[in-house]
Each structure stands twice: as C-alpha cells, then as structure tokens.
Design an enzyme around this catalytic site. Sequence first.
Site, PDB file in Angstrom:
ATOM      1  N   ARG A  66       0.756  -1.168   0.011  1.00  0.00           N
ATOM      2  CA  ARG A  66      -0.195  -0.019  -0.066  1.00  0.00           C
ATOM      3  C   ARG A  66       1.019   1.239   0.219  1.00  0.00           C
ATOM      4  O   ARG A  66       0.634   2.164  -0.527  1.00  0.00           O
ATOM      5  CB  ARG A  66      -0.983  -0.062   1.341  1.00  0.00           C
ATOM      6  CG  ARG A  66      -1.614  -1.288   1.313  1.00  0.00           C
ATOM      7  CD  ARG A  66      -3.040  -0.993   0.621  1.00  0.00           C
ATOM      8  NE  ARG A  66      -2.982  -1.573  -0.737  1.00  0.00           N
ATOM      9  CZ  ARG A  66      -3.029  -2.982  -0.962  1.00  0.00           C
ATOM     10  NH1 ARG A  66      -2.760  -3.814   0.067  1.00  0.00           N
ATOM     11  NH2 ARG A  66      -2.601  -3.342  -2.161  1.00  0.00           N
ATOM     12  N   GLN A  98     -11.830   8.594   5.211  1.00  0.00           N
ATOM     13  CA  GLN A  98     -11.279   7.146   5.636  1.00  0.00           C
ATOM     14  C   GLN A  98     -10.200   6.782   5.053  1.00  0.00           C
ATOM     15  O   GLN A  98      -9.542   5.585   5.297  1.00  0.00           O
ATOM     16  CB  GLN A  98     -12.718   6.218   5.264  1.00  0.00           C
ATOM     17  CG  GLN A  98     -13.883   6.570   5.854  1.00  0.00           C
ATOM     18  CD  GLN A  98     -15.222   5.985   5.531  1.00  0.00           C
ATOM     19  OE1 GLN A  98     -15.401   4.964   5.650  1.00  0.00           O
ATOM     20  NE2 GLN A  98     -15.680   6.562   4.225  1.00  0.00           N
ATOM     21  N   ASN A  99      -9.700   7.586   4.127  1.00  0.00           N
ATOM     22  CA  ASN A  99      -8.412   7.065   3.238  1.00  0.00           C
ATOM     23  C   ASN A  99      -7.209   7.031   4.045  1.00  0.00           C
ATOM     24  O   ASN A  99      -7.128   7.961   4.467  1.00  0.00           O
ATOM     25  CB  ASN A  99      -8.218   7.722   1.845  1.00  0.00           C
ATOM     26  CG  ASN A  99      -9.544   7.475   1.179  1.00  0.00           C
ATOM     27  OD1 ASN A  99     -10.302   6.433   1.196  1.00  0.00           O
ATOM     28  ND2 ASN A  99      -9.893   8.450   0.167  1.00  0.00           N
ATOM     29  N   HIS A 116      -9.066   6.793   9.691  1.00  0.00           N
ATOM     30  CA  HIS A 116      -8.705   5.506   9.681  1.00  0.00           C
ATOM     31  C   HIS A 116      -7.072   5.432   9.782  1.00  0.00           C
ATOM     32  O   HIS A 116      -6.494   4.235   9.389  1.00  0.00           O
ATOM     33  CB  HIS A 116      -9.183   4.656   8.490  1.00  0.00           C
ATOM     34  CG  HIS A 116     -10.518   4.374   8.686  1.00  0.00           C
ATOM     35  ND1 HIS A 116     -11.393   4.077   7.515  1.00  0.00           N
ATOM     36  CD2 HIS A 116     -11.529   4.714   9.636  1.00  0.00           C
ATOM     37  CE1 HIS A 116     -12.757   3.914   7.920  1.00  0.00           C
ATOM     38  NE2 HIS A 116     -12.954   4.280   9.388  1.00  0.00           N
ATOM     39  N   CYS A 124       5.055   2.674  17.435  1.00  0.00           N
ATOM     40  CA  CYS A 124       5.555   1.565  18.277  1.00  0.00           C
ATOM     41  C   CYS A 124       4.490   1.314  19.311  1.00  0.00           C
ATOM     42  O   CYS A 124       4.490   1.846  20.167  1.00  0.00           O
ATOM     43  CB  CYS A 124       7.054   1.855  18.726  1.00  0.00           C
ATOM     44  SG  CYS A 124       7.564   0.832  19.787  1.00  0.00           S
ATOM     45  N   CYS A 127       6.331   1.435  22.614  1.00  0.00           N
ATOM     46  CA  CYS A 127       6.714   2.820  23.217  1.00  0.00           C
ATOM     47  C   CYS A 127       5.257   3.350  23.896  1.00  0.00           C
ATOM     48  O   CYS A 127       4.919   4.115  24.697  1.00  0.00           O
ATOM     49  CB  CYS A 127       7.121   3.712  22.063  1.00  0.00           C
ATOM     50  SG  CYS A 127       8.729   3.302  21.721  1.00  0.00           S
ATOM     51  N   GLY A 191     -17.446   8.799  -2.734  1.00  0.00           N
ATOM     52  CA  GLY A 191     -16.636   7.855  -3.073  1.00  0.00           C
ATOM     53  C   GLY A 191     -16.591   6.804  -1.810  1.00  0.00           C
ATOM     54  O   GLY A 191     -15.711   6.302  -1.667  1.00  0.00           O
ATOM     55  N   ASN A 217     -21.407   9.612  -5.603  1.00  0.00           N
ATOM     56  CA  ASN A 217     -20.876   8.356  -5.712  1.00  0.00           C
ATOM     57  C   ASN A 217     -20.954   7.806  -7.148  1.00  0.00           C
ATOM     58  O   ASN A 217     -21.969   8.429  -7.930  1.00  0.00           O
ATOM     59  CB  ASN A 217     -21.458   7.452  -4.837  1.00  0.00           C
ATOM     60  CG  ASN A 217     -20.452   6.540  -4.138  1.00  0.00           C
ATOM     61  OD1 ASN A 217     -19.569   6.904  -3.907  1.00  0.00           O
ATOM     62  ND2 ASN A 217     -20.774   5.004  -4.125  1.00  0.00           N
ATOM     63  N   LEU A 218     -20.500   6.689  -7.574  1.00  0.00           N
ATOM     64  CA  LEU A 218     -20.569   6.224  -8.994  1.00  0.00           C
ATOM     65  C   LEU A 218     -21.942   5.585  -9.027  1.00  0.00           C
ATOM     66  O   LEU A 218     -22.396   5.238  -9.964  1.00  0.00           O
ATOM     67  CB  LEU A 218     -19.525   5.270  -9.355  1.00  0.00           C
ATOM     68  CG  LEU A 218     -18.291   5.431  -9.850  1.00  0.00           C
ATOM     69  CD1 LEU A 218     -17.362   4.348 -10.112  1.00  0.00           C
ATOM     70  CD2 LEU A 218     -18.628   6.214 -11.264  1.00  0.00           C
TER      71      LEU A 218
END
Length: 249
Positions: A66, A98-99, A116, A124, A127, A191, A217-218
């Site tokens: 990613r 949310q991306n 997100h 860490c 930590c 989206g 949206n699509l």
Amino acid sequence: MSALLNQIKAGQSIVILTGAGISAESGLATFRASDGLWENHRVEDVATPEAFDRDPDLVQKFYNLRRKGVKDVIPNPAHEALAKLEKHWDGEVLIVTQNIDDLHERAGSKNLIHMHGEVLKIFCTKCAGGEMNEHVKKIEWHDDLFTNTPCPSCGESGGLRPDIVWFGEMPYEMDRIYNALAQCDLFISIGTSGNVYPAAGFVQHAQMNGSVTLECNLEPSNVSGAFHDHITGPAGQTIPELVNKILTS
Ligand code: APR
C-alpha cells in the site's frame, strides 16, 4: 446539480466525508472492487489486530505494498477541487477521510482528519504501552517495514506497526468529528460505499442537526436513502463542478 445547494450561504460550515472512490481515478483500487480480495485474503482478514498477532509478516507485506502504491500516484481533480473549496470558502471546510493515502494533503487540503490512520506513518506499540489513538507518537515512514525492524526510539523490534485503524479499533478524533457534524450546514459524502461504521452513520448525525446532505458516488451506497440528494458519476468530474457551484452560491 442539486437545487439544495441554493440553501447554502457564505460563511456556513461544510463537512466532507471521503472514501476510496475519491482516489480511484488516481489509480488506487477501492476496497470493495475485485471482490475485496488481496492474494486470496479478504481485505478484512488482513486489516485486524488479530491478523497482525497471527501473521505479522503478512500484514506488514500488505501495508508495504500500500505504501509503495501511494507513492506511485498523484491527486486527481476531485482532491484538487476540495483543496480549492477550503481555500476560497469563507466558512469552515473540514475533510474527514477514511483513506489512508496522502492525496488530500498533497492537493493542498489542510483541515483534514484521517479517521482510519495514515499508511505513511507507523508507531511502536511498545513505546505506546498498548495505547492506540490519535495522541500516540507517530513516525513518518516511507520504506518497507518488517517484523524485525527496530523502533527508532526504544530500539526494540517487534513493536512497530502501521498507523492504520483496523477493524475492531476506535477511529481517530471521533469527538472532533461529531462536534463538526453537529454544527455543519452541508454534509457531503464522496466515494464511499457506506459499509463501514461509524463513518456510514455520519449522514444521520448531520441530518439530526438540520444539515443539507449530499451523496456523490458512482452508484448508490448502502446508506443512499439517508441523503437529501445525490450526484452520480466519477468524482474527478462531479466534484470540480460541485465546488464551482458552491463557490458561486
Ligand atoms: N468516483 C466516485 N465514486 C467512486 C469512484 C469514482 N471514480 N470509483 C468508485 N467509487 C465508489 C464505489 O462505487 C464505492 O461505492 O466508491 C465507493 C468505494 O467503496 P469502498 O471500496 O467500500 O471504500 P470505502 O467506502 O472507502 O471503505 C471504507 O472500509 O476497508 C475499510 O477501512 C477501510 O476506509 C475503508 C473503509
């Protein structure tokens, strides 16, 4: 273009929720495209704390890919239009994404919440003492991460993980998001398929407060029925038009 936008007046507050669909035209695959599978694993089975406990190498590999993917793409006209809206609108514009990519900030958006998490950051767990929230110290990270990579702060290995809110974990900055939803005049969702809560429920929070709600949206999302109006089409085309309409309202 939605006639409801005529109700929006200069100085009013706008909250925009974005999902994978806004980055699709930049070349990043959405989650639920291609059956939501990655190397025969359901994405939901890679993006959980349990998956990380069970097979940390696999989860690190998924996010290494990613991270590489994000570096190969650039913002598209939808990201750019939202940055333009924030710059020129004289009320507040807050993007809640949310991306986990950084395309909104690369386009110039500043008032932005990554609910997100962010794929170009890690933290860490050693930590952080088991804590996982927006206040935990994050490290910017652009390279591959491996299970035995030592933490640059404590020097121990085995504790570093992507700064991603996995299924079952609490999204970041929820108080700030709900406060903004309670005060906004226009809520726009772009989206996102409406499969994942709490984001899928934001439209209801905004409406309870009397906000105008618009879905771009699509195709109809799972929560389409909750919106006052809809703009159907690819975000790279519809969002620049929408932003021009708002800025001239
Ligand atoms: N323009 C507008 N919408 C688009 C475009 C486009 N060019 N391409 C795809 N879409 C729409 C799809 O029709 C779909 O409704 O974007 C939506 C993407 O949905 P998902 O893949 O489910 O992504 P998202 O809603 O962001 O997922 C939410 O689920 O996997 C978790 O944590 C992950 O943040 C993610 C969350």
